[in-house]
Design a protein around this motif. Sequence first.
Motif, PDB file in Angstrom:
ATOM      1  N   LEU A  24      30.239  23.665  34.252  1.00 56.26           N
ATOM      2  CA  LEU A  24      29.799  24.813  35.041  1.00 56.26           C
ATOM      3  C   LEU A  24      28.486  24.507  35.756  1.00 56.26           C
ATOM      4  O   LEU A  24      28.318  24.859  36.933  1.00 56.26           O
ATOM      5  N   MET A  25      27.558  23.846  35.066  1.00 58.06           N
ATOM      6  CA  MET A  25      26.280  23.499  35.694  1.00 58.06           C
ATOM      7  C   MET A  25      26.492  22.548  36.873  1.00 58.06           C
ATOM      8  O   MET A  25      25.844  22.667  37.919  1.00 58.06           O
ATOM      9  N   GLU A  26      27.441  21.633  36.708  1.00 59.72           N
ATOM     10  CA  GLU A  26      27.739  20.705  37.799  1.00 59.72           C
ATOM     11  C   GLU A  26      28.309  21.446  39.007  1.00 59.72           C
ATOM     12  O   GLU A  26      27.958  21.158  40.171  1.00 59.72           O
ATOM     13  N   ALA A  27      29.194  22.409  38.741  1.00 59.91           N
ATOM     14  CA  ALA A  27      29.767  23.188  39.838  1.00 59.91           C
ATOM     15  C   ALA A  27      28.705  23.989  40.560  1.00 59.91           C
ATOM     16  O   ALA A  27      28.722  24.117  41.795  1.00 59.91           O
ATOM     17  N   LEU A  28      27.732  24.523  39.806  1.00 62.62           N
ATOM     18  CA  LEU A  28      26.641  25.281  40.438  1.00 62.62           C
ATOM     19  C   LEU A  28      25.752  24.365  41.269  1.00 62.62           C
ATOM     20  O   LEU A  28      25.278  24.750  42.347  1.00 62.62           O
ATOM     21  N   GLY A  34      28.505  29.620  45.684  1.00 65.98           N
ATOM     22  CA  GLY A  34      27.691  30.244  46.726  1.00 65.98           C
ATOM     23  C   GLY A  34      26.653  31.184  46.127  1.00 65.98           C
ATOM     24  O   GLY A  34      26.105  30.924  45.052  1.00 65.98           O
ATOM     25  N   ARG A  35      26.406  32.304  46.792  1.00 64.01           N
ATOM     26  CA  ARG A  35      25.374  33.237  46.338  1.00 64.01           C
ATOM     27  C   ARG A  35      25.947  34.605  45.962  1.00 64.01           C
ATOM     28  O   ARG A  35      25.204  35.576  45.890  1.00 64.01           O
ATOM     29  N   ARG A  36      27.240  34.672  45.750  1.00 60.81           N
ATOM     30  CA  ARG A  36      27.853  35.943  45.414  1.00 60.81           C
ATOM     31  C   ARG A  36      28.121  36.014  43.915  1.00 60.81           C
ATOM     32  O   ARG A  36      28.685  35.094  43.314  1.00 60.81           O
ATOM     33  N   VAL A  37      27.727  37.135  43.300  1.00 59.47           N
ATOM     34  CA  VAL A  37      27.931  37.323  41.865  1.00 59.47           C
ATOM     35  C   VAL A  37      29.414  37.288  41.520  1.00 59.47           C
ATOM     36  O   VAL A  37      29.823  36.720  40.510  1.00 59.47           O
ATOM     37  N   LEU A  43      34.212  31.783  38.902  1.00 62.06           N
ATOM     38  CA  LEU A  43      34.006  30.363  38.599  1.00 62.06           C
ATOM     39  C   LEU A  43      33.712  30.161  37.124  1.00 62.06           C
ATOM     40  O   LEU A  43      34.328  29.308  36.458  1.00 62.06           O
ATOM     41  N   SER A  44      32.780  30.927  36.593  1.00 61.22           N
ATOM     42  CA  SER A  44      32.394  30.746  35.188  1.00 61.22           C
ATOM     43  C   SER A  44      33.540  31.091  34.251  1.00 61.22           C
ATOM     44  O   SER A  44      33.744  30.419  33.230  1.00 61.22           O
ATOM     45  N   PHE A  66      24.348  40.077  33.101  1.00 58.93           N
ATOM     46  CA  PHE A  66      24.028  40.125  34.527  1.00 58.93           C
ATOM     47  C   PHE A  66      24.022  41.545  35.074  1.00 58.93           C
ATOM     48  O   PHE A  66      24.219  41.763  36.256  1.00 58.93           O
ATOM     49  N   LYS A  67      23.799  42.515  34.210  1.00 61.62           N
ATOM     50  CA  LYS A  67      23.742  43.905  34.651  1.00 61.62           C
ATOM     51  C   LYS A  67      22.625  44.093  35.682  1.00 61.62           C
ATOM     52  O   LYS A  67      21.492  43.684  35.467  1.00 61.62           O
ATOM     53  N   GLY A  68      22.955  44.701  36.791  1.00 62.05           N
ATOM     54  CA  GLY A  68      21.951  44.968  37.817  1.00 62.05           C
ATOM     55  C   GLY A  68      21.827  43.893  38.860  1.00 62.05           C
ATOM     56  O   GLY A  68      21.141  44.068  39.865  1.00 62.05           O
ATOM     57  N   VAL A  69      22.470  42.738  38.679  1.00 64.38           N
ATOM     58  CA  VAL A  69      22.400  41.664  39.660  1.00 64.38           C
ATOM     59  C   VAL A  69      23.391  41.955  40.779  1.00 64.38           C
ATOM     60  O   VAL A  69      24.558  42.243  40.533  1.00 64.38           O
ATOM     61  N   GLU A  70      22.952  41.888  42.012  1.00 61.52           N
ATOM     62  CA  GLU A  70      23.804  42.214  43.146  1.00 61.52           C
ATOM     63  C   GLU A  70      24.066  40.980  43.993  1.00 61.52           C
ATOM     64  O   GLU A  70      23.274  40.051  44.031  1.00 61.52           O
ATOM     65  N   SER A  71      25.179  41.000  44.689  1.00 60.09           N
ATOM     66  CA  SER A  71      25.535  39.895  45.564  1.00 60.09           C
ATOM     67  C   SER A  71      24.718  39.942  46.843  1.00 60.09           C
ATOM     68  O   SER A  71      24.264  40.994  47.275  1.00 60.09           O
ATOM     69  N   VAL A  72      24.540  38.792  47.464  1.00 61.79           N
ATOM     70  CA  VAL A  72      23.894  38.714  48.758  1.00 61.79           C
ATOM     71  C   VAL A  72      24.963  38.931  49.814  1.00 61.79           C
ATOM     72  O   VAL A  72      25.958  38.226  49.858  1.00 61.79           O
ATOM     73  N   GLY A  73      24.780  39.914  50.660  1.00 59.39           N
ATOM     74  CA  GLY A  73      25.784  40.226  51.678  1.00 59.39           C
ATOM     75  C   GLY A  73      26.616  41.417  51.275  1.00 59.39           C
ATOM     76  O   GLY A  73      26.671  41.810  50.114  1.00 59.39           O
ATOM     77  N   ALA A  74      27.249  41.999  52.269  1.00 62.77           N
ATOM     78  CA  ALA A  74      28.034  43.210  52.025  1.00 62.77           C
ATOM     79  C   ALA A  74      29.364  42.857  51.408  1.00 62.77           C
ATOM     80  O   ALA A  74      30.004  41.891  51.786  1.00 62.77           O
ATOM     81  N   GLY A  75      29.803  43.680  50.475  1.00 61.64           N
ATOM     82  CA  GLY A  75      31.096  43.474  49.842  1.00 61.64           C
ATOM     83  C   GLY A  75      32.178  44.241  50.573  1.00 61.64           C
ATOM     84  O   GLY A  75      31.936  45.030  51.469  1.00 61.64           O
ATOM     85  N   GLU A  76      33.394  44.003  50.168  1.00 65.70           N
ATOM     86  CA  GLU A  76      34.538  44.639  50.804  1.00 65.70           C
ATOM     87  C   GLU A  76      34.801  45.987  50.158  1.00 65.70           C
ATOM     88  O   GLU A  76      34.766  46.125  48.947  1.00 65.70           O
ATOM     89  N   ASP A  77      35.045  47.007  50.965  1.00 67.53           N
ATOM     90  CA  ASP A  77      35.376  48.327  50.450  1.00 67.53           C
ATOM     91  C   ASP A  77      36.843  48.361  50.067  1.00 67.53           C
ATOM     92  O   ASP A  77      37.709  48.298  50.930  1.00 67.53           O
ATOM     93  N   LEU A  78      37.126  48.442  48.766  1.00 62.52           N
ATOM     94  CA  LEU A  78      38.495  48.391  48.294  1.00 62.52           C
ATOM     95  C   LEU A  78      39.069  49.779  48.056  1.00 62.52           C
ATOM     96  O   LEU A  78      40.176  49.914  47.574  1.00 62.52           O
ATOM     97  N   THR A  79      38.301  50.808  48.337  1.00 65.65           N
ATOM     98  CA  THR A  79      38.724  52.134  47.952  1.00 65.65           C
ATOM     99  C   THR A  79      39.596  52.800  48.993  1.00 65.65           C
ATOM    100  O   THR A  79      40.700  53.211  48.748  1.00 65.65           O
TER     101      THR A  79
END
Length: 392
Positions: A24-28, A34-37, A43-44, A66-79
């Motif tokens: 996993l460390m090698e993949a990171l 990337g930078r998305r949670v 991946l993990s 990882f509570k409270g950690v947000e992704s960089v960039g807007a996510g997709e609205d699935l609703t």
Amino acid sequence: MLLPFFTALRDAKVPVSMKEWLHLMEALDRDVAGRRVEAFYHLSRAVLVKDEKHYDRFDQVFGAVFKGVESVGAGEDLTTDIPEDWLRLLNEKYLSDEEKAQIEALGGFDALMEMLKQRLEEQKERHSGGNKWIGTGGTSPFGHGGYNPEGVRIGGPSRHGRAVKVWEKREFRNLDDTVELGTRNIKVALRRLRRFAREGAAEELDIDGTIDGTARQGWLDVRMRPERRNTIKVLLFLDVGGSMDGHIKLVEELFSAARAEFKNLEFFYFHNCLYEGVWKDNRRRHAERTPTWDLLHKYPGDWRAIFVGDATMSPYEITMPGGSVEHWNEEAGAVWMKRARQQWDRSVWLNPVQERYWDYTASVGLLREVMDQRMYPLTLDGLDRAMRALTR
């Protein structure tokens, strides 16, 4: 920085090895996630988890670390395609019991669906606190955060459990069959549903037969016999998601006990009521479903069927085509439940809600009628009565 994640997984008994962690460390290092949670989560999980049965514990640990950690960039609205700001809850309107009692239903399921169609065509902006448009915090039958005795929840969490339809993509998690029971009494109650017979290959040493044969023959006469097994065959149908989230621990204990007690056990998931399809994996429930007709054809009448759920839903989900909160069902839930009862006449429904509250929910009464009153509380006494009913 990620070492607490590793130790938390090990503490939760997710078998993560150091070799997998280094992968996993090698993949990171190569920026695979990337930078998305969300990408790091997938991946993990793919690298660290070797068996799907550990997915649930992995999710719990990931959420806690990882509570409270947000992704960089807007996510997709699935609703839904409705603009998100229309559904942003800006205020909440609290009504008295008298005010709630004055709000009347719209006149039935078909009228409700037709009115929603009209609102989607006419509405041009967001609304909050009203009684007509799609919005939040009011008495309109469309939106969330308010109150209406019969409506369609669009976005937002469930508050009163009264929605006729739910417009969102929901994710349910699988039950963990390795949960340690807080008490052995559940297993003891399930053991009433047993019928032993010796079947299969003769692989067990018959000590008494060997002694008797040796004494009679005058030489060592080793005798074997088939293993003594519980021949009862059980189909377990588990309601997941929605109002069942509050009963997850109790149902997991039952699930774990059933896996231990019944060698011939098949389980399937459903939501609220039995319809034309069930599934084995909640994460793939939209892609990999088993037609209920297949079960009716595959499992003969000598199987016992146990349904587990709180039976708390809109009555339309039981009585009306199209009444399901998640999809358009061509036939009412009651039709499928009656087919199941006809196929497996020895069947029961286990309800985790305390029995004294059943009369307050119309859907509970409807399912009790369909089940010929074979609904029992998910208590030790209820389990004992249910197992006795299945042995008759």
